[in-house]
Design a protein around this motif. Structure first.
Motif, mmCIF file in Angstrom:
data_model
loop_
_atom_site.group_PDB
_atom_site.id
_atom_site.type_symbol
_atom_site.label_atom_id
_atom_site.label_comp_id
_atom_site.label_asym_id
_atom_site.label_seq_id
_atom_site.Cartn_x
_atom_site.Cartn_y
_atom_site.Cartn_z
ATOM 1 N N LYS A 156 42.971 -11.885 -11.971
ATOM 2 C CA LYS A 156 41.772 -12.494 -12.550
ATOM 3 C C LYS A 156 42.090 -13.840 -13.195
ATOM 4 O O LYS A 156 41.224 -14.713 -13.295
ATOM 5 N N THR A 157 43.364 -14.001 -13.622
ATOM 6 C CA THR A 157 43.736 -15.229 -14.332
ATOM 7 C C THR A 157 44.822 -16.038 -13.629
ATOM 8 O O THR A 157 45.083 -17.172 -14.019
ATOM 9 N N GLN A 158 45.480 -15.458 -12.610
ATOM 10 C CA GLN A 158 46.554 -16.156 -11.919
ATOM 11 C C GLN A 158 46.378 -16.006 -10.411
ATOM 12 O O GLN A 158 45.967 -14.952 -9.925
ATOM 13 N N GLN A 159 46.728 -17.061 -9.698
ATOM 14 C CA GLN A 159 46.576 -17.069 -8.242
ATOM 15 C C GLN A 159 47.908 -16.766 -7.580
ATOM 16 O O GLN A 159 48.893 -17.471 -7.809
ATOM 17 N N ALA A 160 47.956 -15.707 -6.778
ATOM 18 C CA ALA A 160 49.183 -15.306 -6.093
ATOM 19 C C ALA A 160 49.183 -15.805 -4.660
ATOM 20 O O ALA A 160 48.135 -15.916 -4.016
ATOM 21 N N LYS A 161 50.367 -16.107 -4.162
ATOM 22 C CA LYS A 161 50.539 -16.456 -2.757
ATOM 23 C C LYS A 161 50.683 -15.205 -1.901
ATOM 24 O O LYS A 161 50.220 -15.144 -0.758
ATOM 25 N N VAL A 162 51.389 -14.198 -2.459
ATOM 26 C CA VAL A 162 51.645 -12.949 -1.745
ATOM 27 C C VAL A 162 51.699 -11.815 -2.767
ATOM 28 O O VAL A 162 52.164 -12.018 -3.906
ATOM 29 N N VAL A 163 51.246 -10.622 -2.363
ATOM 30 C CA VAL A 163 51.374 -9.422 -3.184
ATOM 31 C C VAL A 163 52.295 -8.442 -2.457
ATOM 32 O O VAL A 163 52.089 -8.153 -1.275
ATOM 33 N N LEU A 164 53.326 -7.956 -3.173
ATOM 34 C CA LEU A 164 54.197 -6.891 -2.671
ATOM 35 C C LEU A 164 53.874 -5.629 -3.456
ATOM 36 O O LEU A 164 53.968 -5.620 -4.689
ATOM 37 N N SER A 165 53.514 -4.559 -2.770
ATOM 38 C CA SER A 165 53.079 -3.354 -3.477
ATOM 39 C C SER A 165 53.709 -2.088 -2.915
ATOM 40 O O SER A 165 53.722 -1.874 -1.696
ATOM 41 N N ASP A 166 54.215 -1.243 -3.832
ATOM 42 C CA ASP A 166 54.593 0.111 -3.450
ATOM 43 C C ASP A 166 53.341 0.863 -3.009
ATOM 44 O O ASP A 166 52.214 0.518 -3.400
ATOM 45 N N ILE A 167 53.543 1.908 -2.232
ATOM 46 C CA ILE A 167 52.412 2.734 -1.821
ATOM 47 C C ILE A 167 52.034 3.717 -2.931
ATOM 48 O O ILE A 167 50.866 3.867 -3.285
ATOM 49 N N HIS A 168 53.032 4.372 -3.503
ATOM 50 C CA HIS A 168 52.770 5.376 -4.534
ATOM 51 C C HIS A 168 52.830 4.720 -5.911
ATOM 52 O O HIS A 168 53.889 4.295 -6.374
ATOM 53 N N LEU B 80 41.765 -5.513 -2.851
ATOM 54 C CA LEU B 80 42.201 -6.892 -2.609
ATOM 55 C C LEU B 80 41.496 -7.485 -1.398
ATOM 56 O O LEU B 80 41.142 -8.670 -1.391
ATOM 57 N N ARG B 81 41.314 -6.693 -0.362
ATOM 58 C CA ARG B 81 40.619 -7.185 0.822
ATOM 59 C C ARG B 81 39.160 -7.545 0.491
ATOM 60 O O ARG B 81 38.597 -8.486 1.065
ATOM 61 N N ALA B 82 38.566 -6.805 -0.462
ATOM 62 C CA ALA B 82 37.185 -7.098 -0.866
ATOM 63 C C ALA B 82 37.113 -8.340 -1.749
ATOM 64 O O ALA B 82 36.214 -9.181 -1.589
ATOM 65 N N ASP B 83 38.085 -8.469 -2.685
ATOM 66 C CA ASP B 83 38.032 -9.562 -3.664
ATOM 67 C C ASP B 83 38.733 -10.829 -3.185
ATOM 68 O O ASP B 83 38.305 -11.939 -3.510
ATOM 69 N N TYR B 84 39.832 -10.656 -2.449
ATOM 70 C CA TYR B 84 40.645 -11.807 -2.003
ATOM 71 C C TYR B 84 41.012 -11.603 -0.528
ATOM 72 O O TYR B 84 42.161 -11.297 -0.202
ATOM 73 N N LEU C 145 44.288 -13.160 0.910
ATOM 74 C CA LEU C 145 45.549 -12.971 0.190
ATOM 75 C C LEU C 145 46.470 -12.032 0.978
ATOM 76 O O LEU C 145 46.115 -10.872 1.225
ATOM 77 N N PRO C 146 47.673 -12.471 1.389
ATOM 78 C CA PRO C 146 48.601 -11.595 2.107
ATOM 79 C C PRO C 146 49.100 -10.464 1.208
ATOM 80 O O PRO C 146 49.475 -10.700 0.049
ATOM 81 N N VAL C 147 49.118 -9.239 1.759
ATOM 82 C CA VAL C 147 49.570 -8.068 1.016
ATOM 83 C C VAL C 147 50.617 -7.339 1.849
ATOM 84 O O VAL C 147 50.385 -7.038 3.026
ATOM 85 N N VAL C 148 51.760 -7.067 1.218
ATOM 86 C CA VAL C 148 52.886 -6.419 1.897
ATOM 87 C C VAL C 148 53.101 -5.037 1.285
ATOM 88 O O VAL C 148 53.180 -4.893 0.055
ATOM 89 N N ALA C 149 53.207 -4.022 2.121
ATOM 90 C CA ALA C 149 53.487 -2.669 1.657
ATOM 91 C C ALA C 149 54.990 -2.447 1.585
ATOM 92 O O ALA C 149 55.736 -2.916 2.448
ATOM 93 N N VAL C 150 55.427 -1.732 0.558
ATOM 94 C CA VAL C 150 56.824 -1.321 0.438
ATOM 95 C C VAL C 150 56.836 0.190 0.510
ATOM 96 O O VAL C 150 56.340 0.877 -0.380
ATOM 97 N N SER C 151 57.384 0.710 1.608
ATOM 98 C CA SER C 151 57.288 2.139 1.901
ATOM 99 C C SER C 151 58.652 2.796 1.861
ATOM 100 O O SER C 151 59.639 2.243 2.351
ATOM 101 N N ALA C 152 58.720 3.990 1.261
ATOM 102 C CA ALA C 152 59.979 4.731 1.154
ATOM 103 C C ALA C 152 60.201 5.584 2.386
ATOM 104 O O ALA C 152 59.272 5.922 3.128
#
Length: 308
Positions: free
Chosen positions: A234-246, A259-263, A266-273
């Motif tokens: 809401k206050t900072q602009q990201a170039k990429v988001v890296l997110s765990d699944i759990h 994120l797909r609805a709001d931005y 914005l590229p989003v990367v999943a980090v999966s175990a």
């Protein structure tokens, strides 16, 4: 493990530096003391700090070498793990995990020691190979140390120049009526605003730290869960988001949907175990990184998405 042609296995042994130059008879003797094992993806083959009681020769599949939970190298057929440890008796220097289903030949230290005691020529050949391996390692380490010192010298010189320029800029701003602390904050804020930001979303601090190690050229901001990540954006602009699944409160898939609805761009990367039961095959992530992640892989994925 499916039965493999002994000649192919002997040919595989020839490619291992420790067994270089062994005669066909010596190779057969060594092979006779091996047993086959299969490791599923995510299985720990050997643990850092553990006893070096066996060595492994990768016949098929892929293994990853981990130091402090960071993938520092990959092992592909035909290569070996732990050969120096079974000779020296030193504890394991790194953890090794299977990246995919992998077949290996395993030689136990006690059996190898028995072979070396009984076969003097074999022992002499292997010890000569050890000397060659250590000599080559010493040369490589010397080259790496030289390169490291050269890089560090350039970095220190650049850092000193940047510090002088920063002090000069603060002094100039002071001459125009700004206090030193205010001037430094103004410069730091400007530098932050000009540096691309990457948002890392992971529940564990260690996980966030590991992902951020390869992203020194970016300004990394961390969040523990999806709701906190949305507040950051809401206050900072990201170039990429890296997110765990759990994640607690809002998991990675729910975060992706929001994120797909709001931005939408914005590229989003999943980090999966390993062993993750969540099916990501139909997800809308821009990329998927599997743990344990390699820092160069993290850097490449983020660089590609941030500049794409």
């Amino acid at each position: 493990m499916a039965k493999t042609d002994p000649k192919k296995l002997a040919d595989a042994l020839k490619k291992i530096a420790l067994f270089n130059g062994l005669s066909p008879t010596q190779l057969r003797v060594t092979l006779g003391h091996c047993h086959a094992q299969q490791f599923e993806a995510g299985t720990v083959v050997c643990q850092q700090g553990g006893a070096s009681d066996e060595m492994h020769i990768l016949v098929s599949g892929k293994l990853a070498v981990l130091e402090d939970n960071v993938r520092v190298a990959s092992i592909i057929p035909v290569d070996s793990v732990g050969e120096m440890g079974v000779i020296t008796g030193h504890a394991r220097s790194a953890t090794v995990e299977a990246v995919e289903p992998s077949h290996v030949l395993t030689i136990e230290k006690v059996k190898l020691d028995s072979v070396l005691r009984a076969q003097r020529d074999l022992k002499n050949r292997i010890f000569a190979n050890i000397i060659n391996i250590l000599s080559e390692k010493l040369v490589r380490d010397n080259v790496r140390m030289r390169d490291f010192l050269s890089t560090r010298t350039r970095f220190e010189s650049s850092s000193e120049r940047m510090k002088r320029e920063l002090d000069a800029a603060v002094q100039l701003l002071g001459e125009r009526g700004l206090e030193e602390e205010e001037a430094r904050k103004l410069i730091e804020d400007k530098a932050d605003s000009d540096t691309p930001m990457v948002l890392i979303v992971a529940a564990e601090p260690e996980g966030r730290e590991l992902l951020s190690r390869g992203l020194c050229r970016y300004r990394v901001v961390e969040a523990e869960h999806g709701e906190e990540a949305l507040e950051v954006l809401k206050t900072q602009q990201a170039k990429v988001v890296l997110s765990d699944i759990h994640l607690p409160k809002m998991d990675g898939l729910a975060l992706l949907k929001q994120l797909r609805a709001d931005y939408p761009k914005l590229p989003v990367v999943a980090v999966s175990a390993y062993g993750d039961t969540v099916d990501l095959s139909d997800s809308d992530f821009n990329a998927i990184l599997e743990k344990p992640v390699a820092l160069d892989e993290v850097r490449k994925v983020v660089d590609d998405l941030a500049t794409g």
